[in-house]
Structure formats: C-alpha cells, structure tokens
Design a protein around this motif. Sequence first.
Motif, PDB file in Angstrom:
ATOM      1  N   VAL A 100      81.809  -3.322  39.672  1.00 38.65           N
ATOM      2  CA  VAL A 100      80.813  -4.145  38.985  1.00 38.65           C
ATOM      3  C   VAL A 100      81.089  -5.601  39.336  1.00 38.65           C
ATOM      4  O   VAL A 100      82.192  -5.951  39.739  1.00 38.65           O
ATOM      5  CB  VAL A 100      80.853  -3.966  37.444  1.00 38.65           C
ATOM      6  CG1 VAL A 100      80.390  -2.583  37.047  1.00 38.65           C
ATOM      7  CG2 VAL A 100      82.213  -4.283  36.870  1.00 38.65           C
ATOM      8  N   ILE A 134      77.139   2.965  36.886  1.00 37.36           N
ATOM      9  CA  ILE A 134      77.788   2.237  37.988  1.00 37.36           C
ATOM     10  C   ILE A 134      77.892   3.128  39.221  1.00 37.36           C
ATOM     11  O   ILE A 134      77.550   2.723  40.333  1.00 37.36           O
ATOM     12  CB  ILE A 134      79.186   1.737  37.550  1.00 37.36           C
ATOM     13  CG1 ILE A 134      79.039   0.698  36.433  1.00 37.36           C
ATOM     14  CG2 ILE A 134      79.954   1.168  38.740  1.00 37.36           C
ATOM     15  CD1 ILE A 134      80.329   0.413  35.678  1.00 37.36           C
ATOM     16  N   LYS A 135      78.330   4.374  39.030  1.00 34.80           N
ATOM     17  CA  LYS A 135      78.490   5.304  40.163  1.00 34.80           C
ATOM     18  C   LYS A 135      77.156   5.681  40.784  1.00 34.80           C
ATOM     19  O   LYS A 135      77.086   5.959  41.983  1.00 34.80           O
ATOM     20  CB  LYS A 135      79.238   6.548  39.706  1.00 34.80           C
ATOM     21  CG  LYS A 135      80.701   6.289  39.451  1.00 34.80           C
ATOM     22  CD  LYS A 135      81.411   7.543  38.985  1.00 34.80           C
ATOM     23  CE  LYS A 135      82.865   7.236  38.663  1.00 34.80           C
ATOM     24  NZ  LYS A 135      83.557   8.405  38.145  1.00 34.80           N
ATOM     25  N   ARG A 140      80.056   4.115  33.263  1.00 34.37           N
ATOM     26  CA  ARG A 140      80.576   4.440  34.600  1.00 34.37           C
ATOM     27  C   ARG A 140      79.569   5.279  35.381  1.00 34.37           C
ATOM     28  O   ARG A 140      79.441   5.117  36.597  1.00 34.37           O
ATOM     29  CB  ARG A 140      81.916   5.164  34.501  1.00 34.37           C
ATOM     30  CG  ARG A 140      83.068   4.247  34.156  1.00 34.37           C
ATOM     31  CD  ARG A 140      84.435   4.853  34.440  1.00 34.37           C
ATOM     32  NE  ARG A 140      84.625   6.213  34.011  1.00 34.37           N
ATOM     33  CZ  ARG A 140      85.213   6.580  32.866  1.00 34.37           C
ATOM     34  NH1 ARG A 140      85.643   5.663  32.023  1.00 34.37           N
ATOM     35  NH2 ARG A 140      85.371   7.841  32.573  1.00 34.37           N
ATOM     36  N   CYS A 197      72.290  -4.642  32.576  1.00 35.41           N
ATOM     37  CA  CYS A 197      73.694  -5.026  32.611  1.00 35.41           C
ATOM     38  C   CYS A 197      74.342  -4.567  31.312  1.00 35.41           C
ATOM     39  O   CYS A 197      73.677  -4.051  30.431  1.00 35.41           O
ATOM     40  CB  CYS A 197      73.844  -6.544  32.764  1.00 35.41           C
ATOM     41  SG  CYS A 197      73.226  -7.498  31.356  1.00 35.41           S
ATOM     42  N   TYR A 230      77.305  -6.361  35.977  1.00 39.59           N
ATOM     43  CA  TYR A 230      76.156  -5.845  36.711  1.00 39.59           C
ATOM     44  C   TYR A 230      76.615  -4.838  37.754  1.00 39.59           C
ATOM     45  O   TYR A 230      77.698  -4.985  38.336  1.00 39.59           O
ATOM     46  CB  TYR A 230      75.432  -6.974  37.457  1.00 39.59           C
ATOM     47  CG  TYR A 230      74.820  -8.010  36.562  1.00 39.59           C
ATOM     48  CD1 TYR A 230      73.525  -7.851  36.087  1.00 39.59           C
ATOM     49  CD2 TYR A 230      75.522  -9.146  36.185  1.00 39.59           C
ATOM     50  CE1 TYR A 230      72.950  -8.803  35.260  1.00 39.59           C
ATOM     51  CE2 TYR A 230      74.950 -10.097  35.359  1.00 39.59           C
ATOM     52  CZ  TYR A 230      73.661  -9.919  34.900  1.00 39.59           C
ATOM     53  OH  TYR A 230      73.103 -10.860  34.076  1.00 39.59           O
ATOM     54  N   THR A 231      75.762  -3.854  38.038  1.00 38.43           N
ATOM     55  CA  THR A 231      76.028  -2.990  39.179  1.00 38.43           C
ATOM     56  C   THR A 231      75.925  -3.843  40.439  1.00 38.43           C
ATOM     57  O   THR A 231      75.309  -4.926  40.425  1.00 38.43           O
ATOM     58  CB  THR A 231      75.018  -1.827  39.268  1.00 38.43           C
ATOM     59  OG1 THR A 231      73.703  -2.375  39.503  1.00 38.43           O
ATOM     60  CG2 THR A 231      75.023  -0.966  38.002  1.00 38.43           C
ATOM     61  N   ASP A 276      74.951   3.841  41.519  1.00 33.72           N
ATOM     62  CA  ASP A 276      74.709   2.769  42.491  1.00 33.72           C
ATOM     63  C   ASP A 276      75.451   3.034  43.806  1.00 33.72           C
ATOM     64  O   ASP A 276      75.298   2.295  44.761  1.00 33.72           O
ATOM     65  CB  ASP A 276      75.156   1.442  41.847  1.00 33.72           C
ATOM     66  CG  ASP A 276      74.869   0.224  42.691  1.00 33.72           C
ATOM     67  OD1 ASP A 276      73.763   0.127  43.235  1.00 33.72           O
ATOM     68  OD2 ASP A 276      75.756  -0.634  42.803  1.00 33.72           O
TER      69      ASP A 276
END
Length: 148
Positions: A34, A26-27, A23, A114, A46-47, A29
């Motif tokens: 995703v 992801i964040k 996470r 990924c 993937y982001t 980004d």
Amino acid sequence: MFRECSFHTIDAKGRIIIPTRFRDVIKADGTDSVMLSRRDGCVVAYTMEKWRDLEAEFSSLPKSSAFMRKFRRVFIGSAAKCACDKQGRILIPPPLRKYGGLDKDIVMVGALECFEIWSMENWEKEALSLDEEMQNEEVRKEIDQLGI
C-alpha cells in the motif's frame, strides 16, 4: 472497496496488522503493498493502483494554485510504500506515526477507495466533530442528498 472499522494496537516497532478484508482488497490489486500518506490528522492507505491514479490526477492539475502546490508537495512528499509481511503487518514510517499520533490504540477505518489509520483519541474527536457538524442545517441537507 474498503469498508468497516477495526480496532487494533500498533506495536513498539510501528507495525500494525492489516485486517484480512483489507488485505483481500490490496491483493486484488495484484500486490501486497500500500501507499501511505497523511491527511486530516490520520494516515491514509491506498492500493498501488489507486495511488497511480492519484499521481496521474496530480500531474494533470494546473500548477498555478499555491495551495494545491503545497498540498501536493506535502501529500506526495510524505508518501511511503509499505509491503505486508508474512503476518499481514505493515510498518508505518516514524514521520507518519508522529503525524497521526499513532502510539498504541488505533482504528482502521474503511473509506471506500482507501482506508484511514487513526489514533483512538483522534478518531473519537473526529466522530464528536461530526456529531457537532450535524447540527448545521446545510450539513444535514448535504448528507440528505445521499439518500441516507
């Protein structure tokens, strides 16, 4: 980058908890979403930034290869944007759950750009397959080039 493995379960609604370390990537980004698709018998995540890069790359490829058109059609056509909820879970759409055989025990595998979501059964088969392929001299030479 996504690293390490995590062992989890998928709930009856098809939700999985994304590990905190994933996470955080992801964040970074700037989003909590995703993009999921299918590849190699698993679901890949993937982001959004990496997904945009993939779309640009797909758009720049020549359309003359029938195989690449088919791959693009299935890979992009199977994609789904999934947002993390307040509990850090994402809902995996039914077609992707079916493709990956995701019904109970799962493994989330960091694969740098990924992460992959495998059924436990398919993950164990994948690991055994690698062990078998490592018996091949050409495969070992290819891995040796990594300096491992």
